[in-house]
Design an enzyme around this catalytic site. Structure first.
Site, PDB file in Angstrom:
ATOM      1  CE1 TYR A 150     -11.909   5.447   0.596  1.00 20.49           C
ATOM      2  CE2 TYR A 150     -13.899   5.111   1.891  1.00 20.49           C
ATOM      3  CZ  TYR A 150     -12.551   4.899   1.694  1.00 20.49           C
ATOM      4  OH  TYR A 150     -11.836   4.146   2.593  1.00 20.49           O
ATOM      5  CG  ASN A 172     -11.188  -2.023   0.585  1.00 20.26           C
ATOM      6  OD1 ASN A 172     -12.346  -2.073   0.197  1.00 20.26           O
ATOM      7  ND2 ASN A 172     -10.819  -1.402   1.689  1.00 20.26           N
ATOM      8  CG  HIS A 184     -14.578   2.748  -0.971  1.00 19.60           C
ATOM      9  ND1 HIS A 184     -13.235   2.489  -0.799  1.00 19.60           N
ATOM     10  CD2 HIS A 184     -15.196   2.261   0.132  1.00 19.60           C
ATOM     11  CE1 HIS A 184     -13.058   1.872   0.355  1.00 19.60           C
ATOM     12  NE2 HIS A 184     -14.230   1.727   0.936  1.00 19.60           N
ATOM     13  NE  ARG A 222      -3.501   2.447   2.533  1.00 19.20           N
ATOM     14  CZ  ARG A 222      -4.419   2.725   3.473  1.00 19.20           C
ATOM     15  NH1 ARG A 222      -4.743   1.802   4.352  1.00 19.20           N
ATOM     16  NH2 ARG A 222      -5.000   3.902   3.510  1.00 19.20           N
ATOM     17  CB  CYS A 232     -18.001  -1.091   2.294  1.00 17.50           C
ATOM     18  SG  CYS A 232     -17.015   0.398   2.554  1.00 17.50           S
TER      19      CYS A 232
END
Length: 464
Positions: free
Chosen positions: A257, A150, A202, A96, A172
């Site tokens: 988001y 995700n 999102h 990440r 989520c």
């Protein structure tokens, strides 16, 4: 009388696992659990041991006789499972960090599920989730897969589209947070309101109605958002307010988001500032995780610590555990999930995955019709879904040209030479987890492509 169940969690060494245990303990009288298996990989063995011991302490403190098993062999765990939850991160947090820092080194958005970073998280994850489903077909063909990995919507889409496994629901925590926090803004409880969500993971919007009168109270909540603190914004998102006039025109509330799309300039500036100072969100989360695992090592800790809320996944258990219990007991509970559209959102094809209000029961998720979206939101939705489909095609086939197509259509990526350079650097940075792109990666390395960002480059040099 219903039998007690076997639950398998892949990515069991995650810092989120105590949240999951808390949710199952809270609902044990509704769904008695026989055994829980926590599965991880060799690199996650130490964390699995720490979390596994804490999970067992939580069950022991609950008074319920549940055994927590730990294994690095998912096939052993999957045998005869009733429910499988997935919460893994291919490449761990170092991946990440690279997802975020490499785009930001070129002044473009780097984020876990948005932009180039989100695309590469999918590239790494899709082959793994498809192989998990193939194991499930063989070892637990009647189990339900509850996915929290995700990018949750894209992963759920990949499962349905490429394995034809329909016993899957994507989850989520973002809709849960909205439904927990918003009612108090207008002095209501959740029981007083009816929520309707539609969109993508999102990338959804919602409307709210008074359950007693049928009145649409969405605009009342929007008004309240500008006079009170909006506590529904996830901990991992910079809280820049939306333009009120835009929300009043759409008569819907965007998820947190959407800030990456409606306030892209401000969000990008904030991410670049963090990149240049305290480090990206992934680097911050890594520090939070280190503190959490030190807490988890405490042999007397037998409950979820408050610090877990800083991790960004608060209310995970309320989504995952309630979904499982609702299927088990055929409760037909209203839960916002990623599932096959089946006409709920007419602006998208019936066979694609959407995130939508659904009744969840014994036959899975039955999506609730939302109806067509306004023109602007319809345009966004169709663009994003087609971007997702390009990502999945590239992820499954290792198609570099299709990866370029996904980069070009993604709103967070400025197309051109820098975009191609970001794509190439990310391919090299993640080569250990991208076997489908092996030939292209070797070609890029022969061309002498190197990674510009010092932190990401050093991680690669260290084999991380």
């Amino acid at each position: 009388m219903k039998k007690s169940v076997k639950i398998v969690t892949i990515g069991g060494g995650s810092s989120y696992t105590p949240e999951l245990m808390e949710g199952f303990i809270k609902r044990y009288e509704e769904m008695p659990i026989k055994e829980i298996w926590l599965v991880d990989i060799e690199e996650g063995k130490e964390k699995l041991e720490i979390v596994g011991k804490m999970a067992q302490r939580m069950w022991d403190a609950s008074g319920y006789d549940v055994k927590v098993h730990l294994t690095l062999d998912r096939r052993v765990a999957l045998k005869d499972a009733d429910f499988v939850t997935t919460q893994f991160r291919v490449g761990l947090l170092n991946a990440r960090i690279k997802d975020e820092r490499i785009p930001l080194s070129y002044g473009q958005l780097g984020q876990e599920t948005n932009g180039a970073g989100g695309i590469f998280k999918a590239f790494r994850t899709v082959p793994v989730i498809l192989s998990i489903v193939e194991d499930m077909k063989e070892l637990c063909p009647h189990a339900w897969l509850i996915n929290f990995t995700n990018p949750s919507g894209m992963i759920t889409e990949a499962i349905i589209r490429y394995t034809h496994w329909d016993r899957v629901i994507g989850l989520c925590n973002v809709p849960v947070s909205a439904m927990m926090k918003e009612p108090q803004l207008i002095n209501k409880s959740l029981d007083d309101l009816v929520y309707k969500f539609a969109g993508l993971n999102h990338f959804h919007w919602h409307k709210v109605f008074d359950s007693h009168t049928g009145e649409d109270v969405t605009l009342k909540i929007i008004d309240a958002l500008y006079t009170q603190d909006d506590e529904s914004v996830p901990a991992n998102i910079f809280d820049v307010p939306y333009f009120k006039e835009q929300l009043e025109t759409m008569k819907m509330i965007p998820c947190g988001y959407h800030r990456y799309y409606y306030r892209e300039q401000e969000m990008l500036n904030h991410l670049i500032e963090e990149y240049n100072t305290i480090g990206t969100r992934a680097e911050q989360v890594k520090e939070v995780e280190e503190r959490l695992f030190e807490l988890y090592k405490d042999p007397y800790l037998d409950h979820k610590p408050e610090e877990l809320a800083k991790r960004g996944g608060a209310h995970y258990s309320d989504a995952a555990c309630e979904t499982i219990v609702s299927i088990f007991n055929n409760k037909n509970t209203h839960i916002v999930v990623s599932t096959k559209n089946n006409g709920a959102v007419p602006d998208l094809p019936d066979d694609c995955v959407v995130e939508v209000s659904s009744h969840v029961g014994g036959c899975g998720a039955l999506p609730i019709a939302f109806g067509p979206l306004p023109n602007a939101e319809k345009g966004w939705l169709q663009l994003m879904k087609n971007m997702e489909l390009c990502v999945l095609e590239a992820a499954v086939n290792g198609d570099y040209g299709m990866a370029l197509e996904a980069f070009t259509i993604n709103p967070q990526i400025v197309s051109g030479e820098n975009a191609k350079r970001i794509l190439d650097e990310l391919l090299i940075a993640h080569k250990k987890y991208l076997p489908q792109f092996k030939d292209k990666i070797e070609e890029l390395e022969k061309e002498g492509i190197t990674i510009k960002d010092n932190v990401a480059r050093k991680l690669c040099e260290q084999g991380l």
